[in-house]
Design an enzyme around this catalytic site. Structure first.
Site, PDB file in Angstrom:
ATOM      1  N   HIS A 122       0.839  -1.207   0.000  1.00  0.00           N
ATOM      2  CA  HIS A 122       0.000   0.000   0.000  1.00  0.00           C
ATOM      3  C   HIS A 122       0.879   1.264   0.000  1.00  0.00           C
ATOM      4  CE1 HIS A 122      -3.626   2.366   1.126  1.00  0.00           C
ATOM      5  NE2 HIS A 122      -2.730   3.126   1.726  1.00  0.00           N
ATOM      6  N   GLU A 123       1.802   1.331   0.945  1.00  0.00           N
ATOM      7  CA  GLU A 123       2.661   2.526   1.031  1.00  0.00           C
ATOM      8  C   GLU A 123       3.585   2.624  -0.183  1.00  0.00           C
ATOM      9  OE1 GLU A 123       1.657   4.626   3.053  1.00  0.00           O
ATOM     10  OE2 GLU A 123       0.466   3.294   4.327  1.00  0.00           O
TER      11      GLU A 123
ATOM     12  N   GLU B 196      -4.568   7.985  -3.065  1.00  0.00           N
ATOM     13  CA  GLU B 196      -5.022   6.723  -2.508  1.00  0.00           C
ATOM     14  C   GLU B 196      -5.325   5.700  -3.609  1.00  0.00           C
ATOM     15  OE1 GLU B 196      -4.690   6.243   0.569  1.00  0.00           O
ATOM     16  OE2 GLU B 196      -5.814   4.406   0.968  1.00  0.00           O
TER      17      GLU B 196
END
Lengths: 491, 491
Positions: free
Chosen positions: B258-259, B286
């Site tokens: 995700h990061e 996002e």
């Protein structure tokens, strides 16, 4: 509190907070920053330096100061006002453009130095050094009063009020005693050093234990590893760095104790945001690191604590006991690296750097001749040829980040630490027992009360005189060295 | 380049550099700062926020803009000018005092939140939250136009141009599909999860490998561990954080992916110092993290690469093969923690936070009633009672640092990522083979060209439309979820 004073102090407080941020991003650059971040970081450092410069040069500062009733102030606030004036004078004499260029050149210079050092190639570093010297000369010219050497203005940055005309005899005056001691020792057999393999993790754990026992608050600090150890931050966030060599545990242990000495000073100030509470001078700062490193860490009583602690960390040692450990950590050897030098050679390292940088700033030495000058002077003073630039002219970070006039403060630190040592022994007659148990709180309390909590209320020489009852001189240092090494080497 | 434009861009560049410093000291606060440093850090953050505010509100900005011949500019520079104007408007409407108080309250709020979370005690956190809400309302009131909800102004900070009146139907419109999917799945037997002990070091090493294979440049980044993972920095210094749970390797692996998605965006911008090149909106940001996490990381093809990689990292697995791994990483379970939620539940977490924070800002919900409101709503949506505040209202950092209006951008990210996924599958018909081999450079190139390198040239909805050929809607997300989980759960 009067409005102009309150406004001035609020301004100073925010400037101090931003200055702490500048220190933090320097720390990050050395410890955490990914390699590709360097160019971007130079922009960040430059922008922050420019903000700090503008704050120090804020035209409201002389207005506030003009509206303050100075005689009604406490000594502490008078000092805050004087420091604001000093910073204002420096900032208004140095143009914002120059301050910003210097910060950017320092960041870039350090990056190039690290590569040049890894490659052992001075020529790779020379253009960046030349640029730093130009900028330092330009800065010094902005600050110099009539009849000043340019170097005086640079010295004054680190050691307020110091002048090359007074510093040179003080430093050069140490040379005969140091050279005689070195020559006497050279005829003797050196005691054995320590041998073995010392895992880095175990070194760092022991170093951390010692730092904590000497009073370093690890809830307000942290320890990381770097090439060239330093201490950063003030108040409740004071970080130290160290390095490890698995063949030589003393490198890590005494680097850590040295930086712990700096950190204890920074953790001991009474206010992290006001200049009157800040450290007195770099020389006084260095006296704190040297005191803990040499007068405590390399003392015979501490060897009684350190010996079993090292056995616990590393298993059986090659040295038979505390006496041998004490001899080993004080082994005199003509090495190449300043930060690894023993107490006899250390100031000889400083003397040559002082001479070289003074000549560089005066224009009496060109950068293209520096490596040869370094090597020639090193051979003259130490009797050995420099094998490569990494162990010679490229060993120190200072010039790569534009620090000229900083080296002499190391020797001032040694001089002051010996003065403090002599006075403390009178005040704390059972000090040896404390050090033997590594229960050193009364020692730290003595330094807190006489040095750390005094901030900048007095100039360095007066602070040392007030703390010790005597004007500072090199005599206690020479006497301490003759006594310690006379006994260790049967002179 | 015209002088006023050059001066404006130079000003923007230095502001961006200082803003990067502000991000860096936030990163440091989460990862490196010693515990006692928090109060001092609040002063530092406050001082820096005040500098940034003053720069954004610099009265020369409207003068420079007034003197620029706008029609002669490139689209890129017109955007830079527009962003300068936007930042100026926001800064001049929000007083410096308020910006500084908010920064200090955020730093202090986060410190208190961390303690309250550890203690599971919402009451300990309530006063800090109340303060953050007051400051956010005050800020929103400064920015609001006639007829605006206060919450609109907060939304606009993260998602320029978004309005609660349009956002609410978009988000609420997802609920029937999500609830139906969740209820259908609830009647089915969940596939087995993974079992075993997964050493943290091995997890971090594998996470690092995956991040690097997806294109994260570790020479321009680093990975550290924290409680609540985040990504920080832009350009050549983009740092990610992750966390480990030795019973659940997916927590670390998918947090890291995700990061990494965020980091790929930040490393892919064309200029780290100019606002026109910066990320488009938080929703678009996002979309990048969600795309890599879900559409790539949790895909069936990636399980073919991940299965042997996990065997290499951890030894024999409790799952028989890639099919079972794919099922396990997409296991639907009604957990308490948003950051651990599956794709079916995730947006339900966001919907309740969106409702609660909108009510808090509107004054329709008081802080003292928040924990009860949270728990009641959670039970309604998830069918389970919240066991403690740490797994309930205290689980997220956002409100503690004054972030209101931020949560909805997570769902926008999911919506946009599904839009991008659909379009990319058309453009890259052999995408599954790339993912199966973890050779994903063409996927990154596709995102670089259509999203990362476009900066802020277009608003979010137009950027997604240009990239995909369709106006963004929730339909692709719902279709993607129904397809994926319909097949996994035999619906």
């Amino acid at each position: 509190m009067s409005m102009p004073l309150a406004e001035l102090l609020d301004h100073l407080k925010k400037t101090a907070a931003l200055s702490q941020v500048a220190s933090l991003i320097s720390w990050d650059q050395e410890t955490m920053m990914p390699a590709s971040g360097a160019v971007q970081r130079a922009e960040q450092s430059g922008a922050l330096a420019s903000v700090l410069h503008a704050r120090n040069a804020d035209p409201r500062i002389p207005e506030w100061i003009g509206a303050i009733d100075l005689p009604s102030l406490s000594a502490f606030d008078r000092r805050n006002v004087a420091e604001a004036q000093r910073a204002y004078d420096r900032a208004t004499k140095i143009p914002a453009r120059l301050a910003e260029e210097s910060a950017r050149a320092a960041s870039e210079g350090q990056r190039i130095w690290a590569m040049a050092r890894a490659a052992g190639d001075f020529a790779m570093f020379a253009p960046a050094l030349r640029r730093n010297i130009e900028l330092a000369r330009e800065e010094a010219a902005c600050l110099a009063g009539p009849g000043d050497e340019l170097y005086d203005s640079l010295l004054d940055t680190f050691e307020p009020g110091a002048r090359v005309a007074e510093l040179e005899p003080l430093l050069e005056g140490m040379r005969p005693g140091l050279v005689a001691l070195r020559e006497n020792i050279a005829g003797k057999t050196a005691p054995p050093g320590i041998e073995g393999h010392f895992p880095a993790d175990a070194q760092l754990l022991l170093a951390r234990t010692i730092a904590a026992r000497f009073g370093y608050d690890l809830h307000a600090g942290r320890i990381d590893t770097v090439v060239h150890p330093f201490c950063s931050g003030t108040g409740d966030d004071v970080r130290i760095t160290t390095r490890t060599d698995e063949a030589d545990p003393f490198n890590c242990l005494f680097s850590t104790v040295h930086e712990t000495g700096h950190a204890l000073y920074n953790q001991g100030i009474t206010d992290a945001f006001l200049p009157a509470a800040d450290y007195c001078s770099m020389g006084v700062h260095e006296s704190q690191s040297r005191f803990w490193e040499n007068q405590i860490g390399r003392s015979r009583p501490f060897a009684d604590w350190l010996y079993p602690a090292m056995e616990g960390a590393f298993g059986e040692l090659s040295l038979p006991g505390p006496d041998a450990l004490y001899a080993a950590v004080n082994r005199v050897h003509s090495g190449f690296i300043r930060t690894e030098a023993d107490e006899v050679h250390y100031n000889l390292h400083i003397l040559m750097r002082f001479e070289l940088e003074r000549d560089l700033i005066a224009g009496a030495l060109e950068v293209e001749d520096l490596e040869a000058a370094w090597n020639a002077r090193f051979e003259r003073d130490f009797g050995m040829a420099v094998p490569d630039a990494g162990r010679g002219v490229l060993q120190d970070v200072h010039w790569s980040v534009g620090l000229f006039g900083y080296f002499p403060t190391y020797s001032l630190g040694n001089i002051y630490s010996a003065c403090l040592d002599r006075a403390m022994r009178r005040d704390l007659p059972d000090r040896d027992a404390m050090v033997r148990a590594a229960e050193t709180q009364p020692i730290l309390d003595w330094l807190r009360a006489r040095i750390h909590m005094k901030g900048r209320l007095l100039p360095a020489a007066e602070l040392i005189e007030e703390a010790t009852g005597e004007k500072p001189s090199a005599a206690p240092l020479i006497a301490y060295l003759e006594d310690k090494f006379g006994s260790l080497y049967d002179l």
